[in-house]
Design an enzyme around this catalytic site. Sequence first.
Site, PDB file in Angstrom:
ATOM      1  N   GLN A  38       0.829  -1.205   0.000  1.00 15.72           N
ATOM      2  CA  GLN A  38       0.000   0.000   0.000  1.00 15.72           C
ATOM      3  C   GLN A  38       0.874   1.271   0.000  1.00 15.72           C
ATOM      4  O   GLN A  38       0.606   2.228   0.722  1.00 15.72           O
ATOM      5  CB  GLN A  38      -0.945  -0.014   1.195  1.00 15.72           C
ATOM      6  CG  GLN A  38      -2.115  -0.956   1.047  1.00 15.72           C
ATOM      7  CD  GLN A  38      -3.087  -0.509  -0.047  1.00 15.72           C
ATOM      8  OE1 GLN A  38      -3.203   0.666  -0.345  1.00 15.72           O
ATOM      9  NE2 GLN A  38      -3.793  -1.474  -0.631  1.00 15.72           N
ATOM     10  N   SER A  39       1.870   1.281  -0.845  1.00 17.49           N
ATOM     11  CA  SER A  39       2.818   2.396  -0.875  1.00 17.49           C
ATOM     12  C   SER A  39       2.223   3.652  -1.492  1.00 17.49           C
ATOM     13  O   SER A  39       1.757   3.644  -2.639  1.00 17.49           O
ATOM     14  CB  SER A  39       4.059   1.981  -1.680  1.00 17.49           C
ATOM     15  OG  SER A  39       4.883   3.089  -1.944  1.00 17.49           O
ATOM     16  N   ASN A  40       2.277   4.747  -0.748  1.00 15.27           N
ATOM     17  CA  ASN A  40       1.879   6.045  -1.282  1.00 15.27           C
ATOM     18  C   ASN A  40       2.879   6.532  -2.325  1.00 15.27           C
ATOM     19  O   ASN A  40       2.515   7.165  -3.314  1.00 15.27           O
ATOM     20  CB  ASN A  40       1.772   7.075  -0.160  1.00 15.27           C
ATOM     21  CG  ASN A  40       0.711   6.722   0.856  1.00 15.27           C
ATOM     22  OD1 ASN A  40      -0.410   6.392   0.501  1.00 15.27           O
ATOM     23  ND2 ASN A  40       1.073   6.772   2.130  1.00 15.27           N
TER      24      ASN A  40
END
Length: 336
Positions: free
Chosen positions: A75-77
Amino acid sequence: MHLSRFPRLRLAHLPTPLEYLKRLSEELGGPEIWIKRDDCTGLSTGGNKTRKLEFLMAEAQIQGADTVMTQGAVQSNHVRQTSAFAAKLGMKCHVLLEDRTGYTDDNYNHNGNVFIDLLHGATYEKRGPGLDMNAEMEVVADKLRDAGSNVYTIVGGGSNATGALGYVDCAFELLHQANDKDLVVDHIVHATGSTGTQAGLIVGLKAMNANIPLLGISVRAPKETQEENVYKLAVETASKLGCDGVVNRDDIVANSDYVGKGYGFPTEAGIEAIKMFAELEGILLDPVYSSKGAAGLIDLIRKGSFKKSDRVVFIHTGGSASLFGYTKHFDFADKA
């Protein structure tokens, strides 16, 4: 210090707002809390990485890249914002996603940032935990180069001396806004992870002799490790700018009391912070990064670490898109 000497693509929505959080300040009984809205940088719901990517992607463009690669957690921004930037520039984007949590639910693995990565046209591969992800990325990048692509790789979080220039600029921007508002800032607090945000901020603040203490709330590493990593990058960034020696080791302060189980794992205090910001101010935090920074700020206020008369700026690093990957951590199922 002349940032215009460095290539930059001005795609971010800047300056981001600097706002007073009246209801949150009243709820906590002081100090006066302000928020720097770096969740409003534009490009795919915004976030702090867009500032870094203005410099990184300019470098990629100069090098003639047709493909950009980076890596991050599922879930990397950072991955989301990189894929958006690549789409804007007409580049291909291929990413490596590291499974740091072992979560198997569909929302975590396919919703939130992952869904948006795909919307931007990115392709991805997954990796297990504990690997040297930058090294893994370079192996894949070399394969793409052998196949004819001109690949530009970006380290996790965009946190190298080029990316950190984005937060040197943010320090300038914040002080300009404070001056315009006649706002005396006593403290700046933010979440710190891959180190580029904190390193850039401290270089900018020290170069301007701002005399504002900067506190990073760590979302991943123990205090000593986080501080050493930030210091190393701050030194590299200062050198790149030609102001060697502007940052001392004791300028780097991180608090790692709010990491919880580890990176990517929400905490009870972080969930409380998300709800407080949402219910009191209409502002969305994320479960991994900004919520832990806010949880640290809230707890330190409750412990009396700040004077009630202080003015504290919280830098919101964005990430609300990942909320939709963490819905199981919220107790709203019976409230429909």
